[in-house]
Motif scaffolding. Structure first.
Motif, PDB file in Angstrom:
ATOM      1  N   PHE A 102     -16.486 112.988  -6.119  1.00  0.00           N
ATOM      2  CA  PHE A 102     -16.795 111.660  -6.637  1.00  0.00           C
ATOM      3  C   PHE A 102     -15.755 111.361  -7.713  1.00  0.00           C
ATOM      4  CE2 PHE A 102     -20.423 108.668  -6.483  1.00  0.00           C
ATOM      5  CZ  PHE A 102     -19.965 107.746  -7.411  1.00  0.00           C
ATOM      6  N   GLY A 103     -14.627 110.753  -7.295  1.00  0.00           N
ATOM      7  CA  GLY A 103     -13.515 110.589  -8.218  1.00  0.00           C
ATOM      8  C   GLY A 103     -13.136 111.960  -8.745  1.00  0.00           C
ATOM      9  N   ASP A 104     -12.929 112.053 -10.046  1.00  0.00           N
ATOM     10  CA  ASP A 104     -12.636 113.374 -10.631  1.00  0.00           C
ATOM     11  C   ASP A 104     -13.807 113.868 -11.482  1.00  0.00           C
ATOM     12  OD1 ASP A 104     -12.414 111.613 -12.715  1.00  0.00           O
ATOM     13  OD2 ASP A 104     -10.345 112.123 -13.228  1.00  0.00           O
ATOM     14  N   ILE A 105     -15.001 113.360 -11.169  1.00  0.00           N
ATOM     15  CA  ILE A 105     -16.206 113.754 -11.909  1.00  0.00           C
ATOM     16  C   ILE A 105     -16.557 115.206 -11.598  1.00  0.00           C
ATOM     17  CG2 ILE A 105     -18.711 113.404 -12.099  1.00  0.00           C
ATOM     18  CD1 ILE A 105     -18.186 110.402 -11.636  1.00  0.00           C
ATOM     19  N   VAL A 106     -16.844 115.948 -12.661  1.00  0.00           N
ATOM     20  CA  VAL A 106     -17.347 117.316 -12.544  1.00  0.00           C
ATOM     21  C   VAL A 106     -18.716 117.334 -13.194  1.00  0.00           C
ATOM     22  CG1 VAL A 106     -16.977 119.720 -13.190  1.00  0.00           C
ATOM     23  CG2 VAL A 106     -15.007 118.281 -12.615  1.00  0.00           C
ATOM     24  N   MET A 107     -19.732 117.710 -12.420  1.00  0.00           N
ATOM     25  CA  MET A 107     -21.083 117.816 -12.985  1.00  0.00           C
ATOM     26  C   MET A 107     -21.832 118.965 -12.334  1.00  0.00           C
ATOM     27  SD  MET A 107     -22.782 114.300 -11.436  1.00  0.00           S
ATOM     28  CE  MET A 107     -24.372 114.502 -12.179  1.00  0.00           C
ATOM     29  N   LEU A 114     -21.081 118.446  -8.524  1.00  0.00           N
ATOM     30  CA  LEU A 114     -19.824 117.853  -8.069  1.00  0.00           C
ATOM     31  C   LEU A 114     -18.658 118.554  -8.747  1.00  0.00           C
ATOM     32  CD1 LEU A 114     -20.768 114.071  -8.277  1.00  0.00           C
ATOM     33  CD2 LEU A 114     -20.323 115.368  -6.188  1.00  0.00           C
ATOM     34  N   PRO A 115     -17.602 118.859  -7.994  1.00  0.00           N
ATOM     35  CA  PRO A 115     -17.486 118.784  -6.544  1.00  0.00           C
ATOM     36  C   PRO A 115     -18.508 119.691  -5.852  1.00  0.00           C
ATOM     37  CG  PRO A 115     -15.346 119.276  -7.563  1.00  0.00           C
ATOM     38  CD  PRO A 115     -16.391 119.380  -8.629  1.00  0.00           C
ATOM     39  N   HIS A 116     -18.731 119.418  -4.558  1.00  0.00           N
ATOM     40  CA  HIS A 116     -19.689 120.217  -3.783  1.00  0.00           C
ATOM     41  C   HIS A 116     -19.302 121.689  -3.895  1.00  0.00           C
ATOM     42  CE1 HIS A 116     -21.947 121.882  -0.462  1.00  0.00           C
ATOM     43  NE2 HIS A 116     -22.596 120.739  -0.335  1.00  0.00           N
ATOM     44  N   PRO A 117     -20.238 122.551  -4.299  1.00  0.00           N
ATOM     45  CA  PRO A 117     -19.890 123.947  -4.590  1.00  0.00           C
ATOM     46  C   PRO A 117     -19.441 124.776  -3.384  1.00  0.00           C
ATOM     47  CG  PRO A 117     -22.259 123.623  -4.700  1.00  0.00           C
ATOM     48  CD  PRO A 117     -21.648 122.261  -4.539  1.00  0.00           C
ATOM     49  N   MET A 119     -17.869 123.417  -0.541  1.00  0.00           N
ATOM     50  CA  MET A 119     -16.955 122.683   0.334  1.00  0.00           C
ATOM     51  C   MET A 119     -15.737 123.494   0.747  1.00  0.00           C
ATOM     52  SD  MET A 119     -15.357 119.797  -2.245  1.00  0.00           S
ATOM     53  CE  MET A 119     -13.823 119.469  -1.408  1.00  0.00           C
ATOM     54  N   THR A 120     -15.142 124.246  -0.180  1.00  0.00           N
ATOM     55  CA  THR A 120     -13.912 124.970   0.160  1.00  0.00           C
ATOM     56  C   THR A 120     -14.178 126.179   1.052  1.00  0.00           C
ATOM     57  OG1 THR A 120     -14.012 126.242  -1.896  1.00  0.00           O
ATOM     58  CG2 THR A 120     -12.709 124.203  -1.920  1.00  0.00           C
ATOM     59  N   HIS A 138      -8.403 118.687  -6.049  1.00  0.00           N
ATOM     60  CA  HIS A 138      -9.742 119.165  -6.430  1.00  0.00           C
ATOM     61  C   HIS A 138      -9.793 119.202  -7.961  1.00  0.00           C
ATOM     62  CE1 HIS A 138     -13.181 121.845  -6.873  1.00  0.00           C
ATOM     63  NE2 HIS A 138     -13.423 121.724  -5.576  1.00  0.00           N
ATOM     64  N   PRO A 139     -10.760 118.519  -8.590  1.00  0.00           N
ATOM     65  CA  PRO A 139     -10.760 118.405 -10.052  1.00  0.00           C
ATOM     66  C   PRO A 139     -11.037 119.706 -10.804  1.00  0.00           C
ATOM     67  CG  PRO A 139     -12.717 117.374  -9.124  1.00  0.00           C
ATOM     68  CD  PRO A 139     -11.838 117.759  -7.971  1.00  0.00           C
ATOM     69  N   VAL A 140     -11.523 120.726 -10.117  1.00  0.00           N
ATOM     70  CA  VAL A 140     -11.766 122.009 -10.773  1.00  0.00           C
ATOM     71  C   VAL A 140     -10.678 123.016 -10.411  1.00  0.00           C
ATOM     72  CG1 VAL A 140     -13.355 123.971 -10.948  1.00  0.00           C
ATOM     73  CG2 VAL A 140     -14.264 121.644 -10.873  1.00  0.00           C
ATOM     74  N   LEU A 141     -10.342 123.101  -9.126  1.00  0.00           N
ATOM     75  CA  LEU A 141      -9.399 124.115  -8.647  1.00  0.00           C
ATOM     76  C   LEU A 141      -7.938 123.702  -8.823  1.00  0.00           C
ATOM     77  CD1 LEU A 141     -11.290 125.123  -5.385  1.00  0.00           C
ATOM     78  CD2 LEU A 141     -11.396 126.223  -7.640  1.00  0.00           C
ATOM     79  N   GLY A 142      -7.682 122.404  -8.993  1.00  0.00           N
ATOM     80  CA  GLY A 142      -6.325 121.943  -9.230  1.00  0.00           C
ATOM     81  C   GLY A 142      -5.396 122.027  -8.030  1.00  0.00           C
ATOM     82  N   GLN A 143      -5.950 122.183  -6.842  1.00  0.00           N
ATOM     83  CA  GLN A 143      -5.145 122.233  -5.621  1.00  0.00           C
ATOM     84  C   GLN A 143      -5.500 121.036  -4.746  1.00  0.00           C
ATOM     85  OE1 GLN A 143      -6.420 126.460  -4.767  1.00  0.00           O
ATOM     86  NE2 GLN A 143      -4.342 126.519  -3.974  1.00  0.00           N
TER      87      GLN A 143
END
Length: 150
Positions: A102-107, A114-117, A119-120, A138-143
């Motif tokens: 959802f955009g770059d939202i992390v929650m 978010l992001p879906h835990p 998905m990867t 990916h807003p957490v993984l940076g890839q």
């Protein structure tokens, strides 16, 4: 804001299920920006004789994350899905709609992460997502999705 959703179905007319879900998403959530091809995949996390058809969609929405979650769950119920997978117990389903990004939202809330835990870990998510958004980071993984799908 762009939201990326993962779609899956393994019951009934699968192609029609995905098309109906996309139509309902556009009616209730926002404008469809892009839709992946439909991917035939094996069940993940449970045994079933029914293969899946999966896709990813990007939707431009003005709704906040919890409202999108509520709308996707209503679409699932209206299409005949009366339960959600709990504790890793998966079942056959007419439709499954997951909020991926959802955009770059992390929650990290009890009822929405978010992001879906997962998905990867799921090729049936990453392949269609990398098709429609290869350069999305990916807003957490940076890839990028392309890198994560490699």
């Amino acid at each position: 804001m762009n939201v990326y959703l993962g779609l899956g179905t393994n019951l009934g007319d699968k192609e029609q299920n995905l098309c109906r879900a996309v139509q309902k998403i556009e009616e209730r959530i926002g404008k469809i920006v892009s839709l992946s091809a439909f991917y035939a995949t094996a069940p993940w996390g449970f045994q079933s004789d029914n293969s899946f058809l999966n896709a990813a969609v990007c939707v431009e929405t003005s709704l906040p994350p919890y409202e999108v979650l509520k709308e996707t769950q209503q679409i699932e119920r209206r299409m005949g899905r009366n339960y959600k997978s709990v504790g890793g117990q998966y079942k056959d389903r007419v439709i499954d709609i997951d909020l991926l990004l959802f955009g770059d939202i992390v929650m990290n809330e009890a009822d929405l992460v978010l992001p879906h835990p997962l998905m990867t870990e799921r090729r049936f998510v990453m392949e269609p997502l990398a098709e429609i958004a290869p350069d999305l980071v990916h807003p957490v993984l940076g890839q990028t999705m392309k890198e994560l799908n490699a």
